[in-house]
Design a protein around this motif. Structure first.
Motif, PDB file in Angstrom:
ATOM      1  N   LYS A 109       0.816  -1.203   0.000  1.00 14.56           N
ATOM      2  CA  LYS A 109       0.000   0.000   0.000  1.00 14.56           C
ATOM      3  C   LYS A 109       0.852   1.255   0.000  1.00 14.56           C
ATOM      4  CE  LYS A 109      -4.006  -2.160   2.183  1.00 14.56           C
ATOM      5  NZ  LYS A 109      -4.965  -2.155   3.327  1.00 14.56           N
ATOM      6  N   LYS A 110       2.058   1.131   0.543  1.00  8.07           N
ATOM      7  CA  LYS A 110       2.978   2.259   0.482  1.00  8.07           C
ATOM      8  C   LYS A 110       3.530   2.380  -0.926  1.00  8.07           C
ATOM      9  CE  LYS A 110       6.992   4.347   2.736  1.00  8.07           C
ATOM     10  NZ  LYS A 110       8.012   4.208   3.804  1.00  8.07           N
ATOM     11  N   ARG A 111       3.420   3.552  -1.508  1.00  8.16           N
ATOM     12  CA  ARG A 111       3.812   3.785  -2.898  1.00  8.16           C
ATOM     13  C   ARG A 111       5.290   3.453  -3.123  1.00  8.16           C
ATOM     14  NH1 ARG A 111       5.642   8.394  -5.780  1.00  8.16           N
ATOM     15  NH2 ARG A 111       4.894   8.457  -7.942  1.00  8.16           N
ATOM     16  N   ASN A 112       5.578   2.708  -4.233  1.00  3.78           N
ATOM     17  CA  ASN A 112       6.923   2.341  -4.691  1.00  3.78           C
ATOM     18  C   ASN A 112       7.587   1.255  -3.844  1.00  3.78           C
ATOM     19  OD1 ASN A 112       7.000   4.067  -6.912  1.00  3.78           O
ATOM     20  ND2 ASN A 112       7.755   5.780  -5.677  1.00  3.78           N
ATOM     21  N   ARG A 113       6.906   0.710  -2.865  1.00  2.00           N
ATOM     22  CA  ARG A 113       7.472  -0.428  -2.136  1.00  2.00           C
ATOM     23  C   ARG A 113       7.082  -1.705  -2.889  1.00  2.00           C
ATOM     24  NH1 ARG A 113       5.838  -1.010   3.973  1.00  2.00           N
ATOM     25  NH2 ARG A 113       7.507   0.553   4.256  1.00  2.00           N
ATOM     26  N   LYS A 114       8.085  -2.543  -3.158  1.00  2.00           N
ATOM     27  CA  LYS A 114       7.814  -3.745  -3.955  1.00  2.00           C
ATOM     28  C   LYS A 114       8.779  -4.865  -3.560  1.00  2.00           C
ATOM     29  CE  LYS A 114       6.795  -3.530  -8.368  1.00  2.00           C
ATOM     30  NZ  LYS A 114       6.885  -3.416  -9.861  1.00  2.00           N
ATOM     31  N   PHE A 115       8.267  -6.103  -3.612  1.00  2.00           N
ATOM     32  CA  PHE A 115       9.085  -7.279  -3.354  1.00  2.00           C
ATOM     33  C   PHE A 115       8.861  -8.282  -4.476  1.00  2.00           C
ATOM     34  CE2 PHE A 115       9.293 -11.639  -1.633  1.00  2.00           C
ATOM     35  CZ  PHE A 115      10.648 -11.682  -1.333  1.00  2.00           C
ATOM     36  N   ILE A 116       9.963  -8.841  -4.990  1.00  2.34           N
ATOM     37  CA  ILE A 116       9.904  -9.833  -6.061  1.00  2.34           C
ATOM     38  C   ILE A 116      10.734 -11.034  -5.648  1.00  2.34           C
ATOM     39  CG2 ILE A 116      10.443 -10.347  -8.475  1.00  2.34           C
ATOM     40  CD1 ILE A 116      10.173  -7.382  -9.077  1.00  2.34           C
ATOM     41  N   ALA A 117      10.147 -12.211  -5.749  1.00 11.25           N
ATOM     42  CA  ALA A 117      10.869 -13.474  -5.531  1.00 11.25           C
ATOM     43  C   ALA A 117      10.732 -14.306  -6.798  1.00 11.25           C
ATOM     44  CB  ALA A 117      10.298 -14.227  -4.330  1.00 11.25           C
ATOM     45  N   GLU A 118      11.860 -14.841  -7.268  1.00 11.78           N
ATOM     46  CA  GLU A 118      11.850 -15.537  -8.553  1.00 11.78           C
ATOM     47  C   GLU A 118      12.713 -16.793  -8.465  1.00 11.78           C
ATOM     48  OE1 GLU A 118      12.461 -14.343 -13.284  1.00 11.78           O
ATOM     49  OE2 GLU A 118      12.828 -12.896 -11.675  1.00 11.78           O
ATOM     50  N   TYR A 119      12.209 -17.859  -9.083  1.00 13.06           N
ATOM     51  CA  TYR A 119      12.977 -19.108  -9.185  1.00 13.06           C
ATOM     52  C   TYR A 119      12.996 -19.548 -10.641  1.00 13.06           C
ATOM     53  CZ  TYR A 119      14.060 -24.073  -9.175  1.00 13.06           C
ATOM     54  OH  TYR A 119      14.616 -25.296  -9.459  1.00 13.06           O
ATOM     55  N   GLN A 120      14.193 -19.907 -11.122  1.00 11.32           N
ATOM     56  CA  GLN A 120      14.360 -20.352 -12.498  1.00 11.32           C
ATOM     57  C   GLN A 120      15.052 -21.708 -12.510  1.00 11.32           C
ATOM     58  OE1 GLN A 120      16.588 -17.280 -14.493  1.00 11.32           O
ATOM     59  NE2 GLN A 120      15.084 -15.693 -14.025  1.00 11.32           N
ATOM     60  N   TYR A 121      14.566 -22.571 -13.399  1.00 11.40           N
ATOM     61  CA  TYR A 121      15.147 -23.901 -13.549  1.00 11.40           C
ATOM     62  C   TYR A 121      15.400 -24.148 -15.028  1.00 11.40           C
ATOM     63  CZ  TYR A 121      15.426 -29.012 -13.868  1.00 11.40           C
ATOM     64  OH  TYR A 121      15.820 -30.292 -14.155  1.00 11.40           O
ATOM     65  N   GLY A 122      16.595 -24.645 -15.350  1.00 16.22           N
ATOM     66  CA  GLY A 122      16.931 -24.956 -16.725  1.00 16.22           C
ATOM     67  C   GLY A 122      17.525 -26.344 -16.846  1.00 16.22           C
ATOM     68  N   TYR A 123      17.180 -27.028 -17.922  1.00 21.43           N
ATOM     69  CA  TYR A 123      17.647 -28.404 -18.142  1.00 21.43           C
ATOM     70  C   TYR A 123      17.970 -28.582 -19.618  1.00 21.43           C
ATOM     71  CZ  TYR A 123      17.420 -33.482 -18.816  1.00 21.43           C
ATOM     72  OH  TYR A 123      17.701 -34.779 -19.164  1.00 21.43           O
ATOM     73  N   SER A 124      19.066 -29.268 -19.910  1.00 17.47           N
ATOM     74  CA  SER A 124      19.383 -29.605 -21.294  1.00 17.47           C
ATOM     75  C   SER A 124      20.130 -30.933 -21.324  1.00 17.47           C
ATOM     76  CB  SER A 124      20.229 -28.514 -21.954  1.00 17.47           C
ATOM     77  OG  SER A 124      21.529 -28.457 -21.391  1.00 17.47           O
ATOM     78  N   ASP A 125      19.844 -31.723 -22.353  1.00 14.49           N
ATOM     79  CA  ASP A 125      20.504 -33.013 -22.548  1.00 14.49           C
ATOM     80  C   ASP A 125      20.647 -33.209 -24.052  1.00 14.49           C
ATOM     81  OD1 ASP A 125      21.546 -35.529 -22.458  1.00 14.49           O
ATOM     82  OD2 ASP A 125      19.903 -36.438 -21.335  1.00 14.49           O
ATOM     83  N   GLY A 163      20.445 -26.338 -14.125  1.00 17.76           N
ATOM     84  CA  GLY A 163      20.714 -25.068 -13.466  1.00 17.76           C
ATOM     85  C   GLY A 163      19.555 -24.609 -12.598  1.00 17.76           C
ATOM     86  N   HIS A 164      19.894 -24.022 -11.451  1.00 18.39           N
ATOM     87  CA  HIS A 164      18.908 -23.443 -10.540  1.00 18.39           C
ATOM     88  C   HIS A 164      19.303 -21.993 -10.265  1.00 18.39           C
ATOM     89  CE1 HIS A 164      17.345 -27.487  -9.448  1.00 18.39           C
ATOM     90  NE2 HIS A 164      18.623 -27.853  -9.594  1.00 18.39           N
ATOM     91  N   ARG A 165      18.324 -21.113 -10.225  1.00 17.60           N
ATOM     92  CA  ARG A 165      18.582 -19.707  -9.904  1.00 17.60           C
ATOM     93  C   ARG A 165      17.466 -19.176  -9.018  1.00 17.60           C
ATOM     94  NH1 ARG A 165      19.867 -15.638 -14.651  1.00 17.60           N
ATOM     95  NH2 ARG A 165      21.918 -16.573 -14.291  1.00 17.60           N
ATOM     96  N   ALA A 166      17.866 -18.452  -7.966  1.00 19.07           N
ATOM     97  CA  ALA A 166      16.904 -17.802  -7.068  1.00 19.07           C
ATOM     98  C   ALA A 166      17.245 -16.324  -6.983  1.00 19.07           C
ATOM     99  CB  ALA A 166      16.942 -18.434  -5.687  1.00 19.07           C
ATOM    100  N   ILE A 167      16.235 -15.460  -7.079  1.00 22.07           N
ATOM    101  CA  ILE A 167      16.423 -14.017  -7.040  1.00 22.07           C
ATOM    102  C   ILE A 167      15.444 -13.415  -6.042  1.00 22.07           C
ATOM    103  CG2 ILE A 167      16.351 -11.862  -8.353  1.00 22.07           C
ATOM    104  CD1 ILE A 167      16.919 -13.470 -10.869  1.00 22.07           C
ATOM    105  N   LEU A 168      15.974 -12.579  -5.158  1.00 22.26           N
ATOM    106  CA  LEU A 168      15.153 -11.805  -4.231  1.00 22.26           C
ATOM    107  C   LEU A 168      15.433 -10.335  -4.485  1.00 22.26           C
ATOM    108  CD1 LEU A 168      15.703 -13.843  -0.939  1.00 22.26           C
ATOM    109  CD2 LEU A 168      13.782 -14.023  -2.539  1.00 22.26           C
ATOM    110  N   ASP A 169      14.372  -9.564  -4.697  1.00 21.61           N
ATOM    111  CA  ASP A 169      14.526  -8.150  -5.044  1.00 21.61           C
ATOM    112  C   ASP A 169      13.532  -7.332  -4.212  1.00 21.61           C
ATOM    113  OD1 ASP A 169      13.845  -5.622  -6.645  1.00 21.61           O
ATOM    114  OD2 ASP A 169      15.562  -6.375  -7.755  1.00 21.61           O
ATOM    115  N   TYR A 170      14.063  -6.312  -3.510  1.00 21.27           N
ATOM    116  CA  TYR A 170      13.196  -5.503  -2.650  1.00 21.27           C
ATOM    117  C   TYR A 170      13.509  -4.030  -2.860  1.00 21.27           C
ATOM    118  CZ  TYR A 170      10.958  -3.535   1.495  1.00 21.27           C
ATOM    119  OH  TYR A 170      10.191  -2.799   2.334  1.00 21.27           O
ATOM    120  N   THR A 171      12.453  -3.239  -3.030  1.00 16.28           N
ATOM    121  CA  THR A 171      12.577  -1.789  -3.199  1.00 16.28           C
ATOM    122  C   THR A 171      11.817  -1.088  -2.079  1.00 16.28           C
ATOM    123  OG1 THR A 171      12.730  -2.022  -5.604  1.00 16.28           O
ATOM    124  CG2 THR A 171      12.186   0.158  -4.740  1.00 16.28           C
ATOM    125  N   GLU A 172      12.515  -0.166  -1.403  1.00 21.73           N
ATOM    126  CA  GLU A 172      11.919   0.569  -0.282  1.00 21.73           C
ATOM    127  C   GLU A 172      12.053   2.066  -0.526  1.00 21.73           C
ATOM    128  OE1 GLU A 172      10.073   1.623   3.218  1.00 21.73           O
ATOM    129  OE2 GLU A 172      10.216  -0.384   2.309  1.00 21.73           O
TER     130      GLU A 172
END
Length: 555
Positions: free
Chosen positions: A83-99, A131-140
């Motif tokens: 509710k506070k303007r411009n405050r944002k949180f993003i959590a992301e998980y990526q998985y990649g596979y190749s053979d 491959g595994h990737r985790a990203i946490l992004d927070y804007t205050e």
């Protein structure tokens, strides 16, 4: 000379879904799965001559291979606003596979002063990665104009790369060739954290910060259980600046840094004889590179006058860049090893615009650019027992100048445009005077689009390309003509039938020149030539299609 025939097919399935949990939270899932198959037959013949024109050496290499592979990716993202303007949180998980698997049969012959050498090998190649990737992004937000962003990223990658060579004995490939084989496993862990301050006003945005990254890589040679360990800590500052004069007038500038580790192929000390004229060996002493990048962009658009102007620039400087040390043997064979060099850079300036004249009846669109590319620096060693020399540093540079202009006329039923582009390229090699020969490319083009009665329209274009300054047989001048006719059906015109002819004169061909490692290579590629297509398009809406909707853009 080189002949290369490839047959590839792939099947891809995409699945995307987005769910809004509440008014402030949403979750996104993007995934895809691709299955590929390939067959390839490549044949290369190379002749080496003495300065007086006598044939000294001839090699013929034929590679036939079949490959198949499966690749998949999953990206799951949670976005939470507050509710506070411009405050944002993003959590992301990526998985990649190749053979991917490939079987390669190589048959090569070398004729050298009456001595013949024949190599007949099968290679079983397999590459598998997860491959595994985790990203946490927070804007205050700190104030109305200032906010802070913090981010953490973790990457975990494991991979197996196997390339096993077997010599033929009496037609059976069962003689293992360890000198030309490798079997590596790689484990890579990267942790990266960063923070930045973002200052925003009505006209300006500044984002300045830095990231700290730690990379740990373990490469294990499964043939002898030896290991190559890589560990690197990097501080990666960045700056982003935007100035908005108005909604249609702005300037943007970016500065960033990056560092990359040498690849396993550059590190591994295993000989690769798939091209017997160019033997490549690894270098376990390579260190990561470090790159500085700047780029800027300016544009201004006048909606009333329908005029615009734009300009951009870019540049990179890489220290500890990956290059090569090349030894030329008397028989024409080269041995290449990856090395680190400093001061590799390239950059360019681009600009253009659009000017309407005669009450906007005629439009003029000029463009120009200058590109400077210090392609690399290599160490060259001419191995000649009769005239020994110390290894020398060779710098290969390329500068190209391009200018062009396009004229177009358009009214309710017809659009006609003509234009030309001219490119003048100046290569420079510090060791090879023969490589310092300018070459040019001229392109003349025209396009016409007009409406016919009975809800039909025609779209056609021509291109005439003039190549000069290249080797014999490469200064070709193809004339390429395409044409398409369309007819609309239904009350809204949403059903469109079309017939198209591509390269009607059957002259389409690709010409390219590469100057690298003290060598000039002219490429002549036979592109898909004359062919015809019939199409039927239906648009699922109730709105009438625009007059030019569905037309082709040939260039």
């Amino acid at each position: 000379s080189k002949r290369d025939n490839q047959l590839q097919n792939s099947h891809t399935v995409n699945f995307n879904v987005e769910h809004k949990i509440d008014s402030l939270t949403r979750i996104e899932l993007v995934s895809n799965l691709t299955q590929r198959n390939e067959r390839r037959d490549e044949e290369t013949t190379t002749n080496f001559f003495t300065p007086d024109g006598t044939l000294m050496n001839r090699t013929q290499v034929n590679n036939q291979s079949e490959a198949s592979g499966l690749e998949g990716n999953i990206n799951l993202k949670l976005v939470r606003n507050f509710k506070k303007r411009n405050r944002k949180f993003i959590a992301e998980y990526q998985y990649g596979y190749s053979d991917n698997e490939r079987e390669n049969i190589m048959l090569s012959s070398i004729e050298f002063m009456g001595f013949d050498s024949i190599t007949d090998q099968r290679r079983d190649i397999q590459n598998k990665t997860i491959g595994h990737r985790a990203i946490l992004d927070y804007t205050e937000p700190l104030t109305r104009q200032l906010k802070v962003n913090v981010q953490y990223k973790a990457d975990y990658f494991i991979g197996d790369q196997s390339n096993l060579a077997f010599n033929s004995l009496d037609g059976v490939y069962d003689d293992f060739a360890p000198i030309f084989s490798n079997d590596f496993s790689t484990e890579r862990l990267e942790n990266r954290g960063g923070a930045s301050l973002i200052y925003t006003t009505r006209k300006q945005t500044i984002n300045i910060g830095s990231r700290f990254r730690n990379v740990q890589i373990t490469n294990t040679n499964n043939l002898d259980n030896s290991q190559f360990l890589q560990s690197e800590d990097d501080l990666l500052p960045f700056l982003e600046y935007t100035y908005k004069f108005s909604n249609a007038h702005r300037f943007r500038f970016n500065y960033s840094t990056n560092s990359a580790q040498p690849s396993l192929n550059q590190l591994q000390p295993v000989r690769d004889n798939t091209n017997p004229n160019n033997i490549q060996i690894g270098n376990p002493d390579l260190i990561p590179n470090y790159t500085h990048t700047i780029n800027g962009f300016y544009n201004k658009w006048n909606a009333i006058e329908q005029s615009y102007i734009w300009a951009s620039f870019f540049g990179t400087l890489t220290n500890n860049a990956f290059s090569n040390s090349i030894t030329y043997l008397p028989d024409g064979t080269t041995i290449s090893q990856a090395i680190n060099v400093d001061g590799v850079y390239f950059g360019g300036i681009y600009m253009g615009g659009g000017i309407p004249v005669f009450n906007k009846f005629l439009r003029i669109d000029p463009n120009a650019n200058i590109t400077y590319f210090n392609r690399n620096q290599e160490i060259i060693d001419f191995s000649n027992p009769n005239n020994p020399q110390d290894p020398q540093m060779n710098r290969t540079e390329n500068t190209s100048y391009t200018g062009g202009v396009n004229f177009s006329v358009r009214n309710d039923t017809i659009e006609v445009s003509i234009g030309m582009d001219y490119t003048y390229s100046v290569p420079n090699s510090s060791l090879s005077i023969g490589a310092n020969q300018p070459f040019t490319t001229q392109t003349y083009k025209a396009e016409v689009f007009f409406e016919l009665p009975w809800r039909m329209f025609i779209d056609s274009d021509v291109r005439y390309i003039v190549n000069t300054g290249r080797a014999a047989g490469f200064d070709v001048r193809p004339f390429i003509w395409n044409a398409k006719i369309n007819k609309r059906f239904t009350k809204t015109g949403n059903l469109i039938a079309s017939v198209a002819a591509y390269d009607i004169l059957n002259q389409n061909i690709g010409i390219n020149r590469q100057i690298l490692n003290n060598v000039i290579v002219d490429y002549r590629t036979q592109i898909i030539a004359r062919y015809f297509m019939v199409g039927l398009t239906y648009r699922f809406n109730n709105n009438k299609t625009r007059e030019d909707e569905g037309r082709s853009r040939w260039f």
